[in-house]
Design a protein around this motif. Sequence first.
Motif, short mmCIF file in Angstrom:
data_model
loop_
_atom_site.label_atom_id
_atom_site.label_comp_id
_atom_site.label_asym_id
_atom_site.label_seq_id
_atom_site.Cartn_x
_atom_site.Cartn_y
_atom_site.Cartn_z
N THR A 1 -2.00 1.20 -7.49
CA THR A 1 -3.22 1.06 -6.70
C THR A 1 -4.33 0.33 -7.47
OG1 THR A 1 -3.94 3.29 -7.34
CG2 THR A 1 -2.74 3.06 -5.25
N ILE B 1 6.22 -7.82 -9.46
CA ILE B 1 4.98 -7.08 -9.64
C ILE B 1 4.95 -6.50 -11.05
CG2 ILE B 1 3.62 -5.09 -8.86
CD1 ILE B 1 3.75 -7.33 -6.78
N THR C 1 -6.52 -2.64 -8.61
CA THR C 1 -6.87 -3.87 -7.90
C THR C 1 -6.03 -5.05 -8.38
OG1 THR C 1 -9.11 -3.06 -7.55
CG2 THR C 1 -8.77 -5.44 -7.33
N GLU C 2 -5.83 -5.15 -9.69
CA GLU C 2 -5.06 -6.27 -10.25
C GLU C 2 -3.60 -6.22 -9.80
OE1 GLU C 2 -6.94 -4.17 -11.99
OE2 GLU C 2 -8.56 -5.41 -12.79
N VAL D 1 -2.50 -4.61 -6.90
CA VAL D 1 -2.50 -4.83 -5.45
C VAL D 1 -2.60 -6.32 -5.13
CG1 VAL D 1 -3.80 -4.41 -3.32
CG2 VAL D 1 -3.41 -2.53 -4.93
N SER D 2 -3.41 -7.04 -5.89
CA SER D 2 -3.56 -8.47 -5.61
C SER D 2 -2.26 -9.24 -5.84
CB SER D 2 -4.69 -9.07 -6.45
OG SER D 2 -4.35 -9.06 -7.82
N GLN D 3 -1.37 -8.72 -6.65
CA GLN D 3 -0.08 -9.38 -6.87
C GLN D 3 0.78 -9.38 -5.61
OE1 GLN D 3 1.97 -8.41 -10.67
NE2 GLN D 3 0.16 -7.14 -11.03
N TRP D 4 0.62 -8.35 -4.77
CA TRP D 4 1.39 -8.28 -3.53
C TRP D 4 1.04 -9.44 -2.62
CZ3 TRP D 4 5.46 -5.22 -2.44
CH2 TRP D 4 5.69 -4.14 -3.29
N GLU D 5 -0.22 -9.83 -2.61
CA GLU D 5 -0.65 -10.94 -1.76
C GLU D 5 0.09 -12.23 -2.13
OE1 GLU D 5 -4.90 -11.08 -2.03
OE2 GLU D 5 -5.09 -8.99 -1.36
N ARG D 6 0.40 -12.38 -3.41
CA ARG D 6 1.10 -13.58 -3.87
C ARG D 6 2.54 -13.61 -3.40
NH1 ARG D 6 4.27 -13.98 -8.06
NH2 ARG D 6 3.55 -12.07 -9.02
N GLU E 1 0.87 -1.17 0.00
CA GLU E 1 0.00 0.00 0.00
C GLU E 1 0.90 1.23 0.00
OE1 GLU E 1 -3.01 0.00 3.01
OE2 GLU E 1 -3.53 -2.10 2.61
#
Length: 190
Positions: A113, A141, A115-116, A118-123, A76
Amino acid sequence: DGEILIFGGHGSPSPDQRLGEIPYIKVSDLRAGHVNINPTNMVPIALAKKYWRSDKSNLLAYDLLSPERASKNIGEFCMLMPGQESAVLTKEIIIIRTNTDLFDQFFLLWALTLTEVVSQWERIVFMQTNREDVGKRLNEIIIPVPSSRKIADGLSYDFRKYYINLEKARRDFVDSINNSNFKHHIHLGI
């Protein structure tokens, strides 16, 4: 290709050294897209220069900052505003800066920022309570790259407008306080 530069934070002075005039920025100070300077976490200029390894911080207005480790907010991003460049960042923070004429910091924030994205960070982030350093995995990323500066500026227009207007409002407020017939004691986080 060197179009985006990534730096690590400066270091983490011990709590007994946090009495001075230079802001020390911790991960908890990065919230809601802003760097919130805590006036109780300041270090002396001599100590700041030691952590900077220079007379200056190497930070620029509109640099993007994010926790890199030890936080649920990894990935973030917050924008460093003009006047906040002289700060010591904890080593758990990364600085991201553009190094191309194709897009600027506002487009970079727009892209990071999505969504697609940001979701890469979770991986790439371990999901245990005590998170590890994301290290070089942040280079995995993928963000969209515009075909022209005009397209980049169009996409990021609202981001640019928001942060530029925020800075203008801050400057106008400071000018009005400084030119007032009354004296105010207020810390504006710069």
